[in-house]
Design a protein around this motif. Structure first.
Motif, short mmCIF file in Angstrom:
data_model
loop_
_atom_site.label_atom_id
_atom_site.label_comp_id
_atom_site.label_asym_id
_atom_site.label_seq_id
_atom_site.Cartn_x
_atom_site.Cartn_y
_atom_site.Cartn_z
N THR A 101 0.85 -1.20 0.00
CA THR A 101 0.00 0.00 0.00
C THR A 101 0.88 1.24 0.00
N VAL A 102 0.26 2.36 -0.37
CA VAL A 102 0.96 3.64 -0.33
C VAL A 102 1.36 3.96 1.10
N ALA A 103 0.46 3.69 2.02
CA ALA A 103 0.74 4.01 3.42
C ALA A 103 1.98 3.28 3.91
N GLN A 104 2.07 2.01 3.57
CA GLN A 104 3.25 1.24 3.95
C GLN A 104 4.52 1.85 3.33
N ALA A 105 4.43 2.19 2.05
CA ALA A 105 5.60 2.74 1.36
C ALA A 105 6.03 4.05 2.02
N GLU A 106 5.03 4.91 2.33
CA GLU A 106 5.36 6.20 2.94
C GLU A 106 5.96 6.01 4.34
N ASP A 107 5.49 5.01 5.02
CA ASP A 107 6.04 4.70 6.33
C ASP A 107 7.53 4.35 6.21
N LEU A 108 7.85 3.54 5.22
CA LEU A 108 9.25 3.14 5.04
C LEU A 108 10.11 4.34 4.64
N VAL A 109 9.56 5.17 3.76
CA VAL A 109 10.31 6.34 3.32
C VAL A 109 10.61 7.25 4.53
N ALA A 110 9.59 7.46 5.35
CA ALA A 110 9.77 8.34 6.51
C ALA A 110 10.80 7.74 7.48
N LEU A 111 10.70 6.46 7.70
CA LEU A 111 11.60 5.79 8.64
C LEU A 111 13.05 5.87 8.16
N ALA A 112 13.25 5.64 6.88
CA ALA A 112 14.60 5.68 6.33
C ALA A 112 15.17 7.10 6.44
N ARG A 113 14.32 8.09 6.17
CA ARG A 113 14.78 9.48 6.25
C ARG A 113 15.22 9.81 7.68
N GLU A 114 14.36 9.43 8.61
CA GLU A 114 14.58 9.65 10.04
C GLU A 114 15.91 9.04 10.50
N ARG A 115 16.18 7.82 10.04
CA ARG A 115 17.38 7.12 10.48
C ARG A 115 18.58 7.37 9.57
N SER A 116 18.39 8.21 8.54
CA SER A 116 19.48 8.49 7.58
C SER A 116 20.00 7.21 6.94
N LEU A 117 19.06 6.36 6.56
CA LEU A 117 19.43 5.12 5.89
C LEU A 117 18.97 5.18 4.43
N ARG A 118 19.64 4.38 3.60
CA ARG A 118 19.26 4.32 2.18
C ARG A 118 18.10 3.34 2.02
N LEU A 119 17.10 3.75 1.28
CA LEU A 119 15.99 2.87 0.93
C LEU A 119 15.87 2.92 -0.59
N MET A 120 16.02 1.77 -1.21
CA MET A 120 16.02 1.74 -2.68
C MET A 120 15.02 0.69 -3.16
N LEU A 320 3.40 3.22 -6.15
CA LEU A 320 2.27 2.64 -5.43
C LEU A 320 1.03 3.52 -5.50
N ARG A 321 1.25 4.83 -5.58
CA ARG A 321 0.08 5.72 -5.75
C ARG A 321 -0.63 5.41 -7.06
N ILE A 322 0.15 5.12 -8.09
CA ILE A 322 -0.47 4.79 -9.38
C ILE A 322 -1.14 3.43 -9.32
N LEU A 323 -0.47 2.45 -8.72
CA LEU A 323 -1.04 1.10 -8.64
C LEU A 323 -2.34 1.11 -7.83
N VAL A 339 -4.70 10.20 -9.53
CA VAL A 339 -3.56 9.66 -8.81
C VAL A 339 -3.17 10.67 -7.72
N ALA A 340 -3.09 10.17 -6.49
CA ALA A 340 -2.77 11.06 -5.37
C ALA A 340 -1.40 11.68 -5.56
N GLY A 341 -1.29 12.95 -5.21
CA GLY A 341 0.01 13.62 -5.30
C GLY A 341 0.88 13.28 -4.12
N GLU A 342 2.16 13.56 -4.20
CA GLU A 342 3.11 13.29 -3.12
C GLU A 342 2.67 14.08 -1.89
N GLY A 343 2.69 13.42 -0.77
CA GLY A 343 2.31 14.10 0.45
C GLY A 343 0.81 14.34 0.56
N ALA A 344 0.06 13.80 -0.39
CA ALA A 344 -1.40 14.01 -0.35
C ALA A 344 -2.02 13.10 0.72
#
Lengths: 344, 344, 344, 344
Positions: A101-120, A320-323, A339-344
């Motif tokens: 889901t988008v929510a899951q993806a955004e959660d991972l993005v936020a977590l990686a940013r917070e911890r300064s880790l690479r998420l690819m 994921l927003r598109i899917l 399609v939901a915009g980023e941060g929407a």
């Protein structure tokens, strides 16, 4: 600088390719591989006696030599596994689609940013030599204005139990589309069908609208008697056809186009204002090379240089927003869904 | 019985083909040809000194030897010309699309019925030998349940001034679809674009919904660098591919399919219930023959036998209902638009 | 200057094409057409009421308006008919092959020279736009040294009663070969077969030796299930493939080659001295145009300018020297037979 | 019965494929592998820790567990190595071509017969599923009389240092030809060329004569810009085309033919006695499967059953008689050279 210590989690269909490429890449070192199926794992690791096998993620994360984890498990597990790795301070490379889901993806993005880790996200086609050549052609302006993107990706394919044809095949085209054009669709309309009593859609026509008249369309089909993998990119100056099943001439650039002069007088429907141009065809040389090798190298470089990789978590979330919008369109009988915009 | 005396009205692009076939058909006799451009007409009629030329429909209708009229003028004029011919007691064969609106088409159908005259639409592909062979294959049940119809009809085509790509190309596929499957769509969704500053849509994706899960899709494009004319018809038992640009193997039947057993227990997601079958490929012999010769012969036979021709006025009206719905879908940004039922 | 008054003698298979092109060419005027079959002739001339029909060559030659004659009768009659025309002071264009023997061809060449008349052989492919583009590419040096010429011209073809597959098909390749490379073979070896109880060879492999290591080979076959018309011209720098059955990309230039450095030391079998180059592929635009129109225009120009045409009688005689040597090779079970030199 | 204990000698280009297949075959067990290059060997054996590595044939032959040896070294060494193995009582499987000369091949055949050992040549294409399907079709009589065999095997190929293009590529076609038709050529004529300053022929046209009018022809070329692997087998009833580069339709059977009635009267050149038949095309399903797996299984079965394998030493010797004759033809400028008979 020492090579990046990595583990692969999930050694079913795609994992062995990650194993092979991480072993081969000079910037990475495969420390561990993990799968719930110990027998399968032993088979995959046979040629690599130096790699530790384990069946639990905890063992992976307990290993100090593992700095980064590549996840190639079923989609439904991506979020939980990636989350655990990030929480344990590991950089993460995830198979496409990045999450369920988008929510899951955004959660991972936020977590990686917070911890300064690479998420690819492993949008592997963005690293295929043929797509790189296409990118160069488009960026050089050879096509003029890019007008449309039409992709046909059909086959008598294996029906998947856990995803439909859209979630299985569209990520390839969506990642290529974003990479090549840098554009995000504003809405998506999907005509899909479930045939032969199957629970999941096994054929779909996905139309993507963009702000500026640009149009993208994907024909995805597991029920085709013939295998076709062909993408047409129409430009105002030239047009490009990528036929992935023609190894000798995978890419062709057609020096063809239509020029239409603005007509000052609407009444003057003079066909002379339209001119066609039919020139030659060029098939540029496409170097050999495995796309996944590029994925692994980019991941290692992003970690080393502490920068976002090309296909970062944010691009995984955009996909994921598109899917999700596509899935809603299916549920609503083919309706056009924004399609939901980023941060929407 | 004497041959049917005919006139051709409109000798631009398609008219000369009608002229040639009406001359060649043993059941018809070309009495007159009419075009506003007398010079063009003279050129077309040069090989046929016995055919009278004229520039006014009135002259055609004044000629007692003319029992039937074939109309090949621009679409906008079809209704008025066909109406005049019917009112003058002549049988009428009209180019596709039969008229510019459903209302016009229905008016012609009603008029012909009232006067007991034949009204036929020149859906020429229904008379092409290759489509006949396809029809035989489908009617024999070789494909099993017909699941979908996918057509790609793209080219760097001439932009038309008076119609868009849908009105120009979709009639071919819609008539073939009706002929082969006997099915009528219930709704249509169209993603279209107008590129290069043109007023008419020059590319379109037309998705057609049917009641029973059957799906049809047309990719129509005047802006493609490559010419493709390929139709895939997926069946539960076999699948069929018609590649009109491969004269040596125009038609291929793939002995391929997917069998999915009904699953009594939803929870038991056993992949073993899905089985794939990959057999050989057969390319049936397609006899040579010009489709338009079949059109002319059918028209003559329908007149002689006082029966409706295969592609009668009603089928022309049904096609217009789809075209109008498609046009509305374009106007409404790709919305799904219901197709009006007969007599609706 | 007024247009060249011409007659066509022989209106069977090829003659009608000559008729059509001579009518269409602004530099020629078709005065008469002649064939022993008056009904056939009437049919061919129907669109051209201004052209006189006759069944005897004498009538043609009695017509003062006829300045030149195009001969499209069976090969066995070429010499006698062309001779009569030349003796009557007419320029002559003859179908390929120009005559049945070298002696006949040389007789015509001598007679034409003596009377200062134009004698041209209808080597039609030398006037095809695609061959012209190939000529330009080769003359520009793009291919580097031209190493070999390989042609495959096979089909399920009509068996000819009066000639074998070599006399029917090889003239096309031999004329193209001479035109493109300007080279004459020194010897020819033919492997041929007569299948299915037929009297004439219906398949043949024709190998042509040249002085300098250049090699040409023709595969000619009336008994092939597939139609192939493909010529490969290998060069030291680039290579060229002409696929006459691919209208969209009839010609392809491959930027591929092998470079081998001279090896000073025979013992040092270092593979590093061989290098391969694999670049892109280019398909130059080939203009539309009928080759025969070029033949007629060249003939008219040669007459007007009192100069030898491109494919003059001498080139027709050179071709016959090769055909005769090929025929001897067949008779001698595939032996290598020298090709007689000019004036030999 | 226990699995056949085997060793592989030579692990350069082809050896690793033998290693993999011998390991995978249930009827064989790979005991040892031998190569002069210990590092290369270690790399090849990495996935197979149970296999002993060695660099000397003596070590192989000293190992009692080795009952049979597969030889994949350069051609020049085949005879000496195979001889040593046979003298040491081992069954032998040799790469193609079996030896460098007919005399060497016959020596091996005699030695194996004397010692009652199996000698097999790795004519791998005879075990390819597609060739098996072709064999079934021909044996079933579907083609009628087999009239000719035409093979094109061209590419921009690696120039070999130790063999020319004929010795490299012709063995494939010659073994297929023998397997499919059971026929032996009586003479061979070769047109070959050495381009680009190379010492070995890099392109060749090989024509093979047979007693009964059957004709075979091979076009072999390392200097072609395009890769073609296509074989046409013409029959009196049907014809067959094998395009090895079309994985979807590798094999096609054309229901096409020519029927010519015997003509009692030579003078009556009535074309009506020739009739053409053009039916459909069938592409039979070709099962997946690696040809080399079949080679290994056949070798193991022949040893177990104490019988000659399908492609035994005698067939290897017959091939060498053709290759030697071809080489002589090259040396004699393309002359037709008889192929020595067995025991000649």
């Amino acid at each position: 600088m020492s090579a990046l210590g990595m583990a692969v989690v999930g050694c079913g269909y795609w994992g062995p390719n990650l194993v092979r490429n991480i072993v081969a890449c000079p910037q990475t070192r495969l420390v561990r591989a993990c799968d719930v199926d110990a027998a399968r794992l032993a088979e995959v690791l046979a040629p690599y006696p130096g790699v530790q096998a384990c069946t639990e993620l905890a063992e992976v994360l307990a290993d100090e030599q593992v700095t980064a984890v590549a996840i190639a498990t079923p989609v439904a597990t991506h979020h939980a596994l990636a989350r655990e790795c990030l929480l344990a301070g590991r950089h993460v490379l995830v198979e496409k689609p990045m999450a369920a889901t988008v929510a899951q993806a955004e959660d991972l993005v936020a977590l990686a940013r917070e911890r300064s880790l690479r998420l690819m996200c492993d949008h592997v086609f963005c690293y295929a030599p043929v797509v790189r050549v296409m990118k160069d052609i488009i960026d050089a302006g050879s096509l003029g204005d890019v007008l449309y993107f039409d992709s046909v990706r059909i086959n008598l394919g294996l029906f998947q139990r856990d995803v439909n044809v859209i979630w299985d095949l569209a990520p390839h085209d969506l990642s290529i589309l974003e990479y090549l054009t840098g554009r995000q669709p504003v809405a998506v309309s999907v005509q899909a069908a479930r045939h032969a009593g199957w629970e999941q859609e096994n054929m779909a026509y996905v139309a993507l609208d963009f702000d500026n008249g640009f149009l993208a369309h994907l024909h995805l089909n597991w029920l085709s008697p013939v295998k076709i993998r062909k993408t047409i990119i129409g430009g105002s100056e030239r047009m490009l056809v990528w036929n992935d099943l023609d190894p000798a001439e995978r890419l062709k650039v057609y020096d063809k186009g239509v020029t239409i002069q603005p007509r000052p007088d609407r009444a003057a429907r003079d066909t002379a204002l339209v001119s066609y141009r039919t020139g030659g065809v060029t098939s540029p040389h496409v170097p050999h090379g495995e796309a996944l090798a590029g994925v692994v190298a980019e991941f290692a470089a992003a970690v080393a240089e502490k920068r976002a990789p090309l296909t970062d978590g944010a691009s995984g979330a955009r996909m994921l927003r598109i899917l999700e919008a596509a899935q809603q369109s299916v549920a609503r009988g083919g309706a056009r869904v924004p399609v939901a915009g980023e941060g929407a």
